[in-house]
Motif scaffolding. Sequence first.
Motif, short mmCIF file in Angstrom:
data_model
loop_
_atom_site.label_atom_id
_atom_site.label_comp_id
_atom_site.label_asym_id
_atom_site.label_seq_id
_atom_site.Cartn_x
_atom_site.Cartn_y
_atom_site.Cartn_z
N GLU A 121 0.83 -1.22 0.00
CA GLU A 121 0.00 0.00 0.00
C GLU A 121 0.86 1.26 0.00
N VAL A 122 1.93 1.24 0.81
CA VAL A 122 2.88 2.36 0.83
C VAL A 122 4.22 1.83 0.31
N PRO A 123 4.72 2.36 -0.79
CA PRO A 123 5.97 1.85 -1.36
C PRO A 123 7.14 2.05 -0.39
N PRO A 124 8.12 1.14 -0.42
CA PRO A 124 9.32 1.35 0.40
C PRO A 124 10.11 2.55 -0.11
N LEU A 125 11.01 3.07 0.73
CA LEU A 125 11.77 4.26 0.37
C LEU A 125 13.26 4.04 0.62
N LEU A 126 14.06 4.37 -0.37
CA LEU A 126 15.52 4.37 -0.22
C LEU A 126 15.97 5.82 -0.09
N LEU A 127 16.65 6.13 1.01
CA LEU A 127 17.16 7.49 1.26
C LEU A 127 18.68 7.44 1.23
N ILE A 128 19.29 8.18 0.29
CA ILE A 128 20.75 8.18 0.14
C ILE A 128 21.32 9.49 0.68
N LEU A 129 22.23 9.36 1.64
CA LEU A 129 22.83 10.52 2.32
C LEU A 129 24.34 10.51 2.14
N ASP A 130 24.98 11.61 2.53
CA ASP A 130 26.43 11.76 2.41
C ASP A 130 27.03 12.01 3.78
N ARG A 131 28.08 11.26 4.12
CA ARG A 131 28.75 11.41 5.42
C ARG A 131 29.21 12.85 5.67
N SER A 132 29.57 13.56 4.61
CA SER A 132 30.11 14.91 4.79
C SER A 132 29.09 15.87 5.38
N ASP A 133 27.81 15.49 5.38
CA ASP A 133 26.79 16.35 5.97
C ASP A 133 26.85 16.32 7.50
N ASP A 134 27.47 15.31 8.06
CA ASP A 134 27.64 15.21 9.52
C ASP A 134 29.00 14.58 9.81
N ALA A 135 30.01 15.45 9.88
CA ALA A 135 31.36 14.98 10.20
C ALA A 135 31.61 14.94 11.70
N GLN A 182 15.39 19.82 -0.50
CA GLN A 182 16.69 19.40 0.02
C GLN A 182 16.96 17.91 -0.21
N PHE A 183 15.87 17.14 -0.28
CA PHE A 183 15.98 15.69 -0.49
C PHE A 183 14.99 15.29 -1.59
N PRO A 184 15.34 15.60 -2.85
CA PRO A 184 14.40 15.33 -3.94
C PRO A 184 14.27 13.84 -4.25
N TYR A 185 13.21 13.52 -4.98
CA TYR A 185 12.99 12.16 -5.47
C TYR A 185 13.67 11.98 -6.82
N VAL A 186 14.05 10.76 -7.13
CA VAL A 186 14.50 10.42 -8.48
C VAL A 186 13.25 10.07 -9.27
N GLY A 187 13.00 10.83 -10.31
CA GLY A 187 11.79 10.59 -11.10
C GLY A 187 10.63 11.47 -10.64
N PRO A 188 9.51 11.38 -11.33
CA PRO A 188 8.39 12.29 -11.09
C PRO A 188 7.54 11.95 -9.87
N SER A 189 7.57 10.71 -9.41
CA SER A 189 6.68 10.29 -8.33
C SER A 189 7.19 10.75 -6.97
N SER A 190 6.27 10.88 -6.02
CA SER A 190 6.64 11.20 -4.64
C SER A 190 5.71 10.44 -3.69
N LEU A 191 6.17 10.29 -2.45
CA LEU A 191 5.44 9.51 -1.45
C LEU A 191 4.45 10.41 -0.72
#
Length: 543
Positions: free
Chosen positions: A183-197, A461-470
């Motif tokens: 019913e609710v698609p899973p979500l992959l969130l990709i972050l960068d270590r440099s945002d919190d050193a 700040q954290f866009p989706y890849v592609g046109p869809s959104s949750l």
Amino acid sequence: MNVTLAVKQYISKMIESSGPGMKVLLMDKETTSIVSVVYTQSEILQKEVYLFERIDSKNRDNMKHLKAICFLRPTKVKHLIQELRRPKYSVYFIYFSNVISKSEIKALAEADEQEVVAEVQGRSWEPSVLPRVTQGLTSVLLALKKCPMIRYQLSSDMSKRLAESVKQIITKEYELFDFRKTEVPPLLLILDRSDDAITPLLNQWTYQAMVHELLGLNNNRIDLSRVPGISKDLREVVLSAENDEFYANNLYLNFGEIGTNIKNLMEDFQKKKPKDKQKLESITDMKAFVDNYPQFKKMSGTVSKHVTVVGELSRLVSERQLMEVSEVEQELACQNDHSSAQQNLRRLLQNPRLSEIDAVRLVMLYALRYEKHSSSILPSLMEELNRKGVLERNRKMIQAVVEYGGKRIRGSELVAPTDAVAITKQFFKGLKGVENVYTQHQPLLHDTLDQLIKGRLKDSQFPYVGPSSLRDRPQDIIVFIIGGATYEEALTVYNLNRTMPGVRIVLGGTIIHNTKSFLEEVMLSVGSGGDRTQGGGRQLSRR
């Protein structure tokens, strides 16, 4: 999705990162056109850019009072090499419109004989690593039977490239990812270590995190061969939550609680052997008990292993005065009182028992936390490290950490101005010999996931890849941190999974960091001109 605004923000960031003072903008034909599209001359003058020059112009004057901000296409590296051999300006901040090769970075470094280059921007994936990380991440998705929507950290080009690479594989291999729809698609969130050193630089006080920080966990194994007086059978021990019930029950507990739990196990044994009554008030008492009672050692090898590990942790905490170090670390990471922070930091740096790595780590935290503070004492702290005899290569790591995860790089603010009011000091108590420590800090990941679960994480700040959104609250979340995750972040995920019904979070990264491995990552990234996670590809999944 405004391209003009994105380019304007990028150029603004370039100019601001060079600091106050008069500047020249050094460009080529193509980048001159880019800048002219997004900025008027009057707008850019307001940012203290008073001169605009072409790098291929042969009639430029020496102006050593100006800083040079170079914005060039990668094809102009040869012109820049010539410029650096005979520099016309005091210092150079170098930016490229696209990725340049490692050999070109090396050529620039060799040309910079007068050491006028302050910074080269252009972090990117090591070519062989991006496919490896993509494969690892898609393998996890297939194992979990998840075909997720993907969001990434906009401030990180590496996050965007990995997100697009994973999406490409999912699209190409759509039959493999054709799992039963939820019913609710899973979500992959990709972050960068440099945002919190900051998080990888802090001492830890939960069992699993402490072991990794002070002893090192490698494939669930700990090397204890250097521990004074260690027996042969304990020179290498395995800590696995899958096969060690005590470890599984205690890995997220604090140091004092672990000691109490071991003590309780030993007291249970003593009740069965009343004539063997022995005082068990400290970790030293426990170690003596294990050594003196072979029967207990045989009956409970697991507990004797943990007594040994906790005993060594306790010895290191005492030897390196980590309670005092941690208190100042927490103040630097969490609070906003510059006057108090600098006083406590100076006091600690004068302590002759402070280890070199702890001294460097404290100054790193100060450099990140008060990078732009008008009363920064960083230069005098660097002098203090020099007087203490800290190696030059270790002092250089401080600037490297700022280049890796400073304000110019971060997409988020690590410490908000209101945090100092909101924070209350929390203590935990344990056995004698295990003093109280502060545990104020929460990693940036906690706020990011909290906002995500509440539907407040900004698409800008954290866009989706592609046109869809949750549209609904996410239920299955896979978080992947480029540049590595930490056990403090694993604890955050564990606590969110416990306290957020209906939400299931898995945390992954290119490596599980302690301070040592994180600083290796930083030096590899900054020292190699920006090719990140060259040793990467390793995967982690935490509950």
